[in-house]
Motif scaffolding. Structure first.
Motif, PDB file in Angstrom:
ATOM      1  N   TYR A  78       0.825  -1.209   0.000  1.00 55.24           N
ATOM      2  CA  TYR A  78       0.000   0.000   0.000  1.00 55.24           C
ATOM      3  C   TYR A  78       0.861   1.262   0.000  1.00 55.24           C
ATOM      4  N   THR A  79       2.050   1.186   0.574  1.00 57.74           N
ATOM      5  CA  THR A  79       2.972   2.320   0.503  1.00 57.74           C
ATOM      6  C   THR A  79       3.438   2.545  -0.934  1.00 57.74           C
ATOM      7  N   LEU A  80       3.779   1.458  -1.617  1.00 55.96           N
ATOM      8  CA  LEU A  80       4.176   1.570  -3.025  1.00 55.96           C
ATOM      9  C   LEU A  80       3.033   2.140  -3.857  1.00 55.96           C
ATOM     10  N   LEU A  81       1.812   1.684  -3.580  1.00 59.85           N
ATOM     11  CA  LEU A  81       0.658   2.172  -4.329  1.00 59.85           C
ATOM     12  C   LEU A  81       0.412   3.657  -4.058  1.00 59.85           C
ATOM     13  N   THR A  82       0.591   4.079  -2.814  1.00 64.54           N
ATOM     14  CA  THR A  82       0.410   5.496  -2.469  1.00 64.54           C
ATOM     15  C   THR A  82       1.477   6.365  -3.123  1.00 64.54           C
ATOM     16  N   MET A  83       2.709   5.890  -3.156  1.00 65.60           N
ATOM     17  CA  MET A  83       3.774   6.637  -3.832  1.00 65.60           C
ATOM     18  C   MET A  83       3.513   6.718  -5.335  1.00 65.60           C
ATOM     19  N   PHE A  84       2.945   5.654  -5.898  1.00 66.05           N
ATOM     20  CA  PHE A  84       2.542   5.678  -7.306  1.00 66.05           C
ATOM     21  C   PHE A  84       1.512   6.785  -7.540  1.00 66.05           C
ATOM     22  N   CYS A  85       0.546   6.907  -6.612  1.00 67.14           N
ATOM     23  CA  CYS A  85      -0.470   7.958  -6.733  1.00 67.14           C
ATOM     24  C   CYS A  85       0.166   9.345  -6.711  1.00 67.14           C
ATOM     25  N   ALA A  86       1.131   9.541  -5.818  1.00 69.25           N
ATOM     26  CA  ALA A  86       1.807  10.836  -5.746  1.00 69.25           C
ATOM     27  C   ALA A  86       2.528  11.144  -7.050  1.00 69.25           C
ATOM     28  N   CYS A  87       3.181  10.136  -7.643  1.00 70.80           N
ATOM     29  CA  CYS A  87       3.873  10.341  -8.926  1.00 70.80           C
ATOM     30  C   CYS A  87       2.890  10.700 -10.029  1.00 70.80           C
ATOM     31  N   CYS A  88       1.688  10.100 -10.006  1.00 64.57           N
ATOM     32  CA  CYS A  88       0.668  10.444 -11.008  1.00 64.57           C
ATOM     33  C   CYS A  88       0.329  11.927 -10.929  1.00 64.57           C
ATOM     34  N   LEU A  89       0.089  12.418  -9.720  1.00 66.64           N
ATOM     35  CA  LEU A  89      -0.281  13.819  -9.564  1.00 66.64           C
ATOM     36  C   LEU A  89       0.875  14.753  -9.916  1.00 66.64           C
ATOM     37  N   ILE A  90       2.086  14.390  -9.512  1.00 72.59           N
ATOM     38  CA  ILE A  90       3.247  15.224  -9.852  1.00 72.59           C
ATOM     39  C   ILE A  90       3.453  15.273 -11.362  1.00 72.59           C
ATOM     40  N   MET A  91       3.265  14.130 -12.027  1.00 72.73           N
ATOM     41  CA  MET A  91       3.382  14.092 -13.485  1.00 72.73           C
ATOM     42  C   MET A  91       2.364  15.029 -14.126  1.00 72.73           C
ATOM     43  N   ILE A 165      -8.303  12.636 -10.366  1.00 74.46           N
ATOM     44  CA  ILE A 165      -7.692  13.882 -10.856  1.00 74.46           C
ATOM     45  C   ILE A 165      -6.909  13.624 -12.142  1.00 74.46           C
ATOM     46  N   THR A 166      -6.139  12.551 -12.168  1.00 71.61           N
ATOM     47  CA  THR A 166      -5.337  12.246 -13.353  1.00 71.61           C
ATOM     48  C   THR A 166      -6.214  11.965 -14.558  1.00 71.61           C
ATOM     49  N   ALA A 167      -7.286  11.214 -14.371  1.00 66.05           N
ATOM     50  CA  ALA A 167      -8.179  10.887 -15.479  1.00 66.05           C
ATOM     51  C   ALA A 167      -8.856  12.141 -16.034  1.00 66.05           C
ATOM     52  N   VAL A 168      -9.335  13.019 -15.152  1.00 66.65           N
ATOM     53  CA  VAL A 168     -10.043  14.231 -15.589  1.00 66.65           C
ATOM     54  C   VAL A 168      -9.099  15.172 -16.341  1.00 66.65           C
ATOM     55  N   VAL A 169      -7.926  15.399 -15.779  1.00 70.65           N
ATOM     56  CA  VAL A 169      -6.982  16.333 -16.418  1.00 70.65           C
ATOM     57  C   VAL A 169      -6.487  15.770 -17.749  1.00 70.65           C
ATOM     58  N   THR A 170      -6.169  14.487 -17.779  1.00 67.60           N
ATOM     59  CA  THR A 170      -5.700  13.875 -19.030  1.00 67.60           C
ATOM     60  C   THR A 170      -6.794  13.921 -20.090  1.00 67.60           C
ATOM     61  N   ARG A 182      -1.889  11.535 -28.825  1.00 69.32           N
ATOM     62  CA  ARG A 182      -3.308  11.457 -28.482  1.00 69.32           C
ATOM     63  C   ARG A 182      -3.717  10.011 -28.199  1.00 69.32           C
ATOM     64  N   SER A 183      -3.247   9.089 -29.033  1.00 66.48           N
ATOM     65  CA  SER A 183      -3.566   7.673 -28.808  1.00 66.48           C
ATOM     66  C   SER A 183      -3.056   7.209 -27.446  1.00 66.48           C
ATOM     67  N   GLY A 184      -1.839   7.641 -27.094  1.00 63.31           N
ATOM     68  CA  GLY A 184      -1.294   7.275 -25.791  1.00 63.31           C
ATOM     69  C   GLY A 184      -2.116   7.856 -24.651  1.00 63.31           C
ATOM     70  N   LEU A 185      -2.542   9.126 -24.798  1.00 57.56           N
ATOM     71  CA  LEU A 185      -3.356   9.746 -23.755  1.00 57.56           C
ATOM     72  C   LEU A 185      -4.710   9.060 -23.609  1.00 57.56           C
ATOM     73  N   VAL A 186      -5.297   8.624 -24.732  1.00 52.50           N
ATOM     74  CA  VAL A 186      -6.568   7.898 -24.661  1.00 52.50           C
ATOM     75  C   VAL A 186      -6.409   6.632 -23.827  1.00 52.50           C
ATOM     76  N   PHE A 192      -6.718   4.943 -16.159  1.00 53.80           N
ATOM     77  CA  PHE A 192      -7.044   5.569 -14.879  1.00 53.80           C
ATOM     78  C   PHE A 192      -8.538   5.479 -14.565  1.00 53.80           C
ATOM     79  N   ILE A 193      -9.388   5.446 -15.582  1.00 56.96           N
ATOM     80  CA  ILE A 193     -10.816   5.199 -15.329  1.00 56.96           C
ATOM     81  C   ILE A 193     -11.014   3.783 -14.796  1.00 56.96           C
ATOM     82  N   LEU A 194     -10.300   2.828 -15.347  1.00 62.32           N
ATOM     83  CA  LEU A 194     -10.374   1.456 -14.830  1.00 62.32           C
ATOM     84  C   LEU A 194      -9.836   1.386 -13.407  1.00 62.32           C
ATOM     85  N   ASN A 195      -8.847   2.212 -13.092  1.00 60.10           N
ATOM     86  CA  ASN A 195      -8.383   2.290 -11.707  1.00 60.10           C
ATOM     87  C   ASN A 195      -9.495   2.747 -10.778  1.00 60.10           C
TER      88      ASN A 195
END
Length: 396
Positions: A78-91, A165-170, A182-186, A192-195
């Protein structure tokens, strides 16, 4: 412990995420110090793959047995997953850009918030009573356990917020880009919607436990496959823009290489000083050599170029209704054929010293090569000029 028939292939999404990380590694090594976005994407892919490597039931057993603490693997994963979330937002913050000071403040805020979540995960786990090892249904088994309940809600809440947040902004950027990006962003949006679907399934099972119902199967058997599919979309979403552009570049180079073959055959026999490349040379290197060989041939023909021949051919092409680019290519092709004929069948000597006529503009070699092969004007000019010398073939 659940039956092995429900084992989810964690290694497949982990391997694909690792591949995405490896593909981006050269870029990350080059720009790691100067581009924070590169660091964020690299960290995101590395942490996402680590979640699946550490989330395997066999790895969970190893972590628990190595530490002697039942379910010790839970706060680790869960720590790894939380750090992954932080990286998503920073990205996302770096992708959006803006005032550098505001970007730094926002990133600092994200770091503090998610560091607090990580600390909360370890504090709540330390206070929780979790004596029974649960490898696949820990969230629902301990959903009503004091402190462990908070532990579970901390990681699910942090994960849900980051993915939303990542899904909406992307999604908002899809209209601003095109092509492979664009294909990559789709694919990233879908991932992230599946997440969010994963979080919904998990929370539904936990809430059902709180209300005395049993929907554990949602968390145990539905959520893990969703997580695996999420990882596939996210990994391919990061791979596709780079791999797609590279593949498109290779295909374009090969297409141009093949298109230039008639031009090389036309210039065969001229001393262009070309060097034979090894068979394993890349198509881009072969294309560069072919273009260089053609350019050297055109330089060799330059003293024999007759501007009047090109002007007449251009006027005839325009009179036939050809578009400007095609008419220019036809005229250049006729001028090349005429110059070769003058070189090979003329007086047999170099022209007298004097000003050498230069081209009106650098020709489009691919367009000229097409004209040499297909243009009726070039064929008619060859017929009017009489038989030309035999041209050696060239491998395409």
């Amino acid at each position: 412990m659940t039956s092995d028939k429900y084992y989810i292939p964690y290694l497949i999404p982990a391997a694909i995420l690792t591949l995405a990380f490896a593909i981006r590694l050269p870029v990350m090594m080059r720009f790691w110090r100067i581009d924070p976005n590169v660091r964020a994407v690299g960290g995101l892919l590395l942490l996402a793959s680590a979640v699946f490597y550490f989330g395997r039931p066999k790895t969970l057993v190893l972590l628990n047995s190595a530490t002697g603490v039942s379910n010790f693997a839970a706060p680790v994963v869960y720590t790894l997953l939380t750090m992954f979330c932080a990286c998503c937002l920073i990205m996302i913050i770096h992708w959006r850009g803006g005032d550098p000071r505001r970007v730094r403040r926002t990133n600092w805020t994200i770091g503090v918030v998610y560091a607090t979540v990580v600390a909360g995960l370890w504090i709540t786990f330390a206070f929780a009573e979790v004596p029974v090892e649960r490898l696949r249904d820990l969230d629902t088994y301990y959903a009503n356990t004091p402190w462990m309940r908070e532990h579970i809600m901390l990681y699910l809440g942090a994960h849900t917020a980051a993915c939303a947040i990542t899904a909406v902004v992307t999604w908002s950027w899809l209209r601003e880009v095109s092509g492979w990006l664009r294909s990559g962003l789709v694919l990233l949006v879908i991932g992230f919607i599946l997440n969010l679907c994963y979080d919904t399934v998990k929370l539904t099972a936990v809430f059902a436990r709180w209300n005395g119902h049993d929907l554990d199967w949602l968390s145990t058997y539905v959520a893990p496959p969703i997580a695996s599919v999420c990882a596939l979309f996210i990994a391919v979403g990061f791979i596709l823009p780079h791999a797609g552009q590279a593949l498109q570049g290779i295909c374009t180079d090969y297409y141009h290489y093949r298109c230039l073959a008639p031009f090389v055959r036309e210039l065969a026999g001229l001393d262009t000083g070309s060097v034979r490349l090894p068979r394993r040379s890349s198509i881009s290197r072969r294309l560069v050599q072919r273009r260089t060989r053609i350019s050297d041939g055109l330089l060799r023909l330059q003293p024999y170029m007759d501007p009047e021949v090109r002007e007449r051919a251009l006027a005839e092409a325009r009179a036939r209704g050809e578009a400007a680019e095609r008419a220019a290519a036809t005229a250049d092709a006729v001028a090349v054929v005429a110059a070769i004929a003058a070189l090979r069948g003329g007086a047999g000597a170099e022209p007298e010293d004097g000003p050498v006529p230069g081209p009106a503009a650098a020709p489009d070699l691919v367009a000229v090569a097409r004209a040499l092969r297909r243009s009726p004007a070039v064929t008619a000019f060859r017929a009017r000029s009489g038989p030309s010398d035999h041209r050696e073939s060239v491998s395409p």
